[in-house]
Design an enzyme around this catalytic site. Structure first.
Site, PDB file in Angstrom:
ATOM      1  N   ASN A  18       0.820  -1.214   0.000  1.00 39.60           N
ATOM      2  CA  ASN A  18       0.000   0.000   0.000  1.00 39.60           C
ATOM      3  C   ASN A  18       0.861   1.275   0.000  1.00 39.60           C
ATOM      4  OD1 ASN A  18      -2.182  -1.755   0.146  1.00 39.60           O
ATOM      5  ND2 ASN A  18      -2.166  -1.732   2.360  1.00 39.60           N
ATOM      6  N   TYR A  19       0.356   2.307   0.693  1.00 36.56           N
ATOM      7  CA  TYR A  19       1.012   3.619   0.591  1.00 36.56           C
ATOM      8  C   TYR A  19       1.482   4.202   1.915  1.00 36.56           C
ATOM      9  CZ  TYR A  19      -1.909   2.978  -3.493  1.00 36.56           C
ATOM     10  OH  TYR A  19      -2.521   2.442  -4.580  1.00 36.56           O
ATOM     11  N   ASP A  21       3.861   3.294   4.171  1.00 37.55           N
ATOM     12  CA  ASP A  21       5.300   3.416   4.458  1.00 37.55           C
ATOM     13  C   ASP A  21       5.856   4.665   3.772  1.00 37.55           C
ATOM     14  OD1 ASP A  21       5.467   0.578   5.594  1.00 37.55           O
ATOM     15  OD2 ASP A  21       4.746   0.216   3.562  1.00 37.55           O
ATOM     16  N   TYR A 203      -9.848  -0.797   4.356  1.00 35.75           N
ATOM     17  CA  TYR A 203      -9.617  -2.105   3.749  1.00 35.75           C
ATOM     18  C   TYR A 203     -10.999  -2.731   3.533  1.00 35.75           C
ATOM     19  CZ  TYR A 203      -5.041  -0.979   5.723  1.00 35.75           C
ATOM     20  OH  TYR A 203      -3.875  -0.338   6.051  1.00 35.75           O
ATOM     21  N   GLN A 267      -0.810  14.219  -1.246  1.00 30.13           N
ATOM     22  CA  GLN A 267      -1.219  14.248   0.170  1.00 30.13           C
ATOM     23  C   GLN A 267      -1.980  15.518   0.541  1.00 30.13           C
ATOM     24  OE1 GLN A 267       2.634  13.242   1.926  1.00 30.13           O
ATOM     25  NE2 GLN A 267       1.847  11.234   2.475  1.00 30.13           N
ATOM     26  N   GLU A 285      -1.448   3.819   9.143  1.00 28.91           N
ATOM     27  CA  GLU A 285      -0.917   4.757  10.133  1.00 28.91           C
ATOM     28  C   GLU A 285      -1.101   6.229   9.744  1.00 28.91           C
ATOM     29  OE1 GLU A 285       2.814   3.615  11.644  1.00 28.91           O
ATOM     30  OE2 GLU A 285       3.524   5.665  11.919  1.00 28.91           O
ATOM     31  N   ASP A 286      -0.901   6.522   8.479  1.00 28.68           N
ATOM     32  CA  ASP A 286      -0.894   7.935   8.108  1.00 28.68           C
ATOM     33  C   ASP A 286      -2.296   8.514   7.922  1.00 28.68           C
ATOM     34  OD1 ASP A 286       0.776  10.294   7.352  1.00 28.68           O
ATOM     35  OD2 ASP A 286      -0.487  10.140   5.572  1.00 28.68           O
ATOM     36  N   SER A 287      -3.171   7.806   7.196  1.00 25.10           N
ATOM     37  CA  SER A 287      -4.510   8.377   6.975  1.00 25.10           C
ATOM     38  C   SER A 287      -5.258   8.480   8.302  1.00 25.10           C
ATOM     39  CB  SER A 287      -5.301   7.546   5.964  1.00 25.10           C
ATOM     40  OG  SER A 287      -5.397   6.210   6.356  1.00 25.10           O
TER      41      SER A 287
END
Ligand code: TRH
Length: 390
Positions: A18-19, A21, A203, A267, A285-287
């Site tokens: 995914n995105y 990392d 997901y 972003q 983690e980021d979203s």
């Protein structure tokens, strides 16, 4: 003889899937360069993933300049020479190239010291993070490495958040014309400000199928804004779209429920989408963090882990998020989060109903939360201090 370059930081990022990392590393790189004028080199092993969230990324370049940052392709042997800098960050325990480690060993043996070597860990709200953040670890080769844990308390490495983010968000949210203009740009036609907008970057989960069944009967139109990619899989059955190849701009409707397929953006575009919706369903983690910074209620569809460990992490976050929240609202939100993550269908619908009853309180809380979560200093600021003091 090679010397350590001052004010120069390297970040090594291996894209697992995914995105997230690359998403975290890219945000950190941008912030260090913009706010601290640090010369950042970002090494990444998957330019295609990076290109999905930053379309200017040149897929063919082994080295390129992007927004003031040097982006190097990470292949082994390295196609671009690594020059040791003041800091070396391995993101999420990725395995640094042997040639990089060798250079550090050589430096140390020549008495030149070594870069401040950090393993940037995954974010967790769990309490044990307090005791593990910043722990040093002497490696067998004589090098020192420290563990840098992001987190929600003062004892941790903090949370990624740009200095002007909340001001920008407030300006955006003060004028509903901004969100309507964004929706128009995304091809969402004939919508009203009073519609309920829900972004879905999750997901796959059966909970969404059940919620769709319920949402189609809503008195207010519900608009699901779903970026291209795996988030769309959860809607295939409900909208009878088996084998359909989704394209950005498509629109499906059943009853009062609309599904709008969005393009992936950079972003900044993603943040604005979150600022613009009434509820955000997010995932890694980021979203998850950006949904909090959006000051809107959110559902965190947490990245699944072995033995349901993700539910422990979810619980830790819920405890922190709800510490100063009205108990009824807290219960509604926690139940919804849990049922959603457990793939519960009927229970998710019931808890959505309780969520709607508590929405006013949850909206208020979402506005207060970001300031208390940051707790004095963001991650980049704490990281710069940490390096200075180490
Ligand atoms: O994409 P994610 O599920 O990624 C990660 C990784 O899978 C990682 O291996 C795992 O450890 C981690 O989850 C928990 O979710 P995340 O972290 O939310 O990352 C998504 C990134 O994509 C984030 O930086 C926002 C960005 N993005 C855009 O820039 N534009 C877009 O249009 C969208 C939808 C996302």
């Amino acid at each position: 003889m090679v010397q350590i370059k001052s004010n120069h930081w390297d970040i090594f990022c291996s894209v697992v899937d995914n995105y997230g990392d690359i998403g975290v590393c890219w945000r950190l790189a941008k912030q260090l360069a913009n706010e601290y004028q640090i010369e950042v080199v970002l090494w990444v092993d998957d330019l295609a993933s990076f290109n999905t969230i930053q379309p200017e990324v040149d897929l063919a370049a082994t080295t390129q300049q992007l927004k003031g940052i040097t982006v190097n392709l990470w292949r082994e042997p390295l196609p671009v020479t690594y020059i040791p800098g003041q800091v070396l960050i391995e993101a999420f325990a990725c395995q640094l190239p042997a040639e990089v480690i060798q250079q550090l060993v050589d430096l140390k043996q020549c008495g030149q010291g070594q870069p401040c070597w950090l393993n940037l860990e995954y974010l967790s709200a769990e309490a044990w993070v307090d005791d593990c953040h910043a722990l040093p670890s002497l490696q067998a080769n004589g090098l020192n490495k420290s563990f840098y844990f992001p987190g929600f308390s003062r004892k941790t490495g903090g949370l990624l958040c740009e200095a002007d983010l909340f001001t920008q968000r407030d300006v955006w949210q003060a004028d509903s014309g901004n969100r309507l203009a964004l929706f128009a740009k995304l091809g969402i036609e004939h919508c009203l400000d009073s519609d309920r907008f829900i972004s879905v970057f999750s997901y796959e989960t059966a909970a969404l199928q059940a919620l769709c069944d319920y949402w189609q009967h809503s008195a207010t139109p519900i608009r699901l804004l779903v970026p291209l990619g795996r988030s769309l899989n959860s809607f295939v059955k409900f909208f009878n779209l088996d084998n359909h190849q989704f394209c950005a701009g498509e629109h499906w409707q059943k009853g009062n429920l609309h599904l709008h397929v969005l393009p992936l953006t950079d972003q900044i575009g993603f943040d604005r989408l979150l600022w613009s919706c009434d509820v955000n369903i997010v995932r890694g983690e980021d979203s998850f963090l950006r949904a909090q910074w959006a000051a809107k209620p959110f559902i965190w569809h947490i990245y699944p882990q072995d033995e349901d460990y993700h539910l422990v992490k979810l619980d830790a976050l819920m405890q922190r998020y709800c510490a100063n929240l009205d108990p009824t609202a807290a219960q509604a939100w926690q139940q919804l989060s849990l049922n959603f993550n457990r793939d519960q269908q009927k229970a998710s619908v019931e808890s959505w109903q309780h969520y709607v009853d508590a929405e006013e309180k949850l909206n208020k809380h979402a506005k207060i939360w970001p300031i208390s979560a940051i707790d004095d200093e963001d991650l980049a600021t704490r990281l710069v201090h940490f390096v200075k003091n180490s």
